[in-house]
Design a protein around this motif. Structure first.
Motif, PDB file in Angstrom:
ATOM      1  N   HIS A  62      -1.461  -3.681   3.879  1.00  0.00           N
ATOM      2  CA  HIS A  62      -0.432  -2.770   4.390  1.00  0.00           C
ATOM      3  C   HIS A  62      -0.988  -1.789   5.426  1.00  0.00           C
ATOM      4  CE1 HIS A  62       3.323  -0.558   4.424  1.00  0.00           C
ATOM      5  NE2 HIS A  62       2.658   0.567   4.217  1.00  0.00           N
ATOM      6  N   CYS A  63      -2.047  -1.049   5.063  1.00  0.00           N
ATOM      7  CA  CYS A  63      -2.575  -0.021   5.976  1.00  0.00           C
ATOM      8  C   CYS A  63      -3.767  -0.490   6.791  1.00  0.00           C
ATOM      9  CB  CYS A  63      -2.957   1.232   5.184  1.00  0.00           C
ATOM     10  SG  CYS A  63      -4.398   1.017   4.097  1.00  0.00           S
TER      11      CYS A  63
ATOM     12  N   ASP B  14      -1.329   2.276  -1.609  1.00  0.00           N
ATOM     13  CA  ASP B  14      -0.273   1.458  -1.004  1.00  0.00           C
ATOM     14  C   ASP B  14       0.378   0.544  -2.028  1.00  0.00           C
ATOM     15  OD1 ASP B  14      -0.372   2.496   1.527  1.00  0.00           O
ATOM     16  OD2 ASP B  14      -1.792   1.030   2.296  1.00  0.00           O
ATOM     17  N   TYR B  15      -0.421   0.003  -2.937  1.00  0.00           N
ATOM     18  CA  TYR B  15       0.155  -0.893  -3.940  1.00  0.00           C
ATOM     19  C   TYR B  15       1.194  -0.160  -4.779  1.00  0.00           C
ATOM     20  CZ  TYR B  15       0.652  -4.116  -7.832  1.00  0.00           C
ATOM     21  OH  TYR B  15       1.181  -4.943  -8.792  1.00  0.00           O
TER      22      TYR B  15
ATOM     23  N   CYS C  63      -6.803  -3.750   3.428  1.00  0.00           N
ATOM     24  CA  CYS C  63      -5.495  -3.616   2.768  1.00  0.00           C
ATOM     25  C   CYS C  63      -4.430  -4.321   3.616  1.00  0.00           C
ATOM     26  CB  CYS C  63      -5.150  -2.147   2.583  1.00  0.00           C
ATOM     27  SG  CYS C  63      -3.450  -1.848   2.001  1.00  0.00           S
TER      28      CYS C  63
ATOM     29  N   ARG D 122      -2.530 -11.336  -1.720  1.00  0.00           N
ATOM     30  CA  ARG D 122      -2.993 -10.414  -0.676  1.00  0.00           C
ATOM     31  C   ARG D 122      -3.532  -9.143  -1.329  1.00  0.00           C
ATOM     32  NH1 ARG D 122       1.842  -9.568   3.342  1.00  0.00           N
ATOM     33  NH2 ARG D 122       0.200  -9.123   4.851  1.00  0.00           N
TER      34      ARG D 122
ATOM     35  N   TYR E 284      -4.360  -5.100  -1.711  1.00  0.00           N
ATOM     36  CA  TYR E 284      -3.789  -3.809  -1.318  1.00  0.00           C
ATOM     37  C   TYR E 284      -4.653  -2.690  -1.889  1.00  0.00           C
ATOM     38  CZ  TYR E 284       0.527  -6.308  -0.110  1.00  0.00           C
ATOM     39  OH  TYR E 284       1.458  -7.155   0.447  1.00  0.00           O
ATOM     40  N   CYS E 285      -4.802  -1.620  -1.112  1.00  0.00           N
ATOM     41  CA  CYS E 285      -5.485  -0.442  -1.661  1.00  0.00           C
ATOM     42  C   CYS E 285      -4.583   0.157  -2.733  1.00  0.00           C
ATOM     43  CB  CYS E 285      -5.792   0.584  -0.565  1.00  0.00           C
ATOM     44  SG  CYS E 285      -4.344   1.326   0.222  1.00  0.00           S
TER      45      CYS E 285
END
Length: 242
Positions: A95-96, A117-118, A93, A111, A113-114
């Motif tokens: 982000h995390c 987070d999305y 992900c 990109r 994202y899980c």
């Protein structure tokens, strides 16, 4: 949203196991013939030398492209997603940084994202609870709302066919809006929702504008005021023909 079918994990069959076995044997032979390796030599450098030796010996070391994250060659398991290839541990992900593996993921600007987070980063927010809106959305008053959170700010009931009225950026059902904000009738003190008569510095329902004494509708333009109420000429003893 990208589904599980958008990427795949390959290289887990018997053929891959054979290559791993051959690489292991070749590495043992390479290490025995070169017992003094500098401690600072990187794993990538050693693997590169090993593959070169194996290539000279005619041993195939299938390479599956370079990882989009680390730009290193991929040998073994590979994830293909977003039109690129990744080491499984590097497909994470944005982000995390949690590994996505075979989980569903969303794409934004190329990109991954899980899902949590999305939605937290990019989904519209509910004006009532400020939580991300994952499914159906109501757009009203220049804001977005969960469907179950778009209700009257006074009574909490969801809106029906009558729709809603707005005051200070908040939605109200018809009854509460008029009860709270509409002018009150000078006769019955109930909210005026439609037609009204303006007289004696206040508003009246047409049916409520009656003589204070005889309670008959005040007709015509002539009436008298008594204690803030209309009184017809008859009740004050005045002949309208005079």
């Amino acid at each position: 949203m990208a589904s599980l079918s958008d990427f795949k994990v390959s290289g887990t069959g018997a053929e891959s196991g054979t290559h791993v076995y051959r690489e292991k044997r070749a590495w043992q032979e390479h290490y025995r013939s070169n017992p003094r390796q500098p401690e600072s030599a990187s794993l990538e450098h050693m693997l590169g030398s090993l593959r070169a030796d194996m290539s000279r010996q005619g041993v195939q070391t299938p390479q599956k492209g370079c990882c989009n994250a680390c730009d290193k060659p991929i040998v073994g398991q590979v994830i293909t997603a977003l039109g690129r290839t990744w080491h499984p541990e590097h497909f994470t992900c944005a982000h995390c940084n949690q590994e996505l593996g075979t989980r569903n993921f969303f794409e934004r600007d190329g990109r991954p994202y899980c899902e949590p987070d999305y939605h937290n980063l990019f989904s519209p927010r509910c004006a009532y609870c400020n939580g991300p809106i994952l499914d159906k959305c109501v757009t009203a008053l220049e804001k977005t709302w969960h469907t179950e959170h778009f209700f009257c700010a006074q009574c909490g009931q969801q809106f029906g066919e009558d729709g809603f009225h707005e005051r200070d950026g908040k939605p109200y059902c018809r009854n509460d809006y008029f009860d709270m904000f509409a002018p009150k009738c000078g006769g019955c003190n109930k909210p005026i929702m439609e037609n009204y008569i303006s007289a004696l510095n206040t508003q009246w329902h047409p049916d409520c504008f009656v003589c204070k004494d005889c309670e008959k509708a005040v007709k015509g333009k002539s009436f008298y005021a008594m204690e803030g109420k209309p009184v017809c000429p008859k009740c004050v003893g005045v002949d309208e023909d005079e």
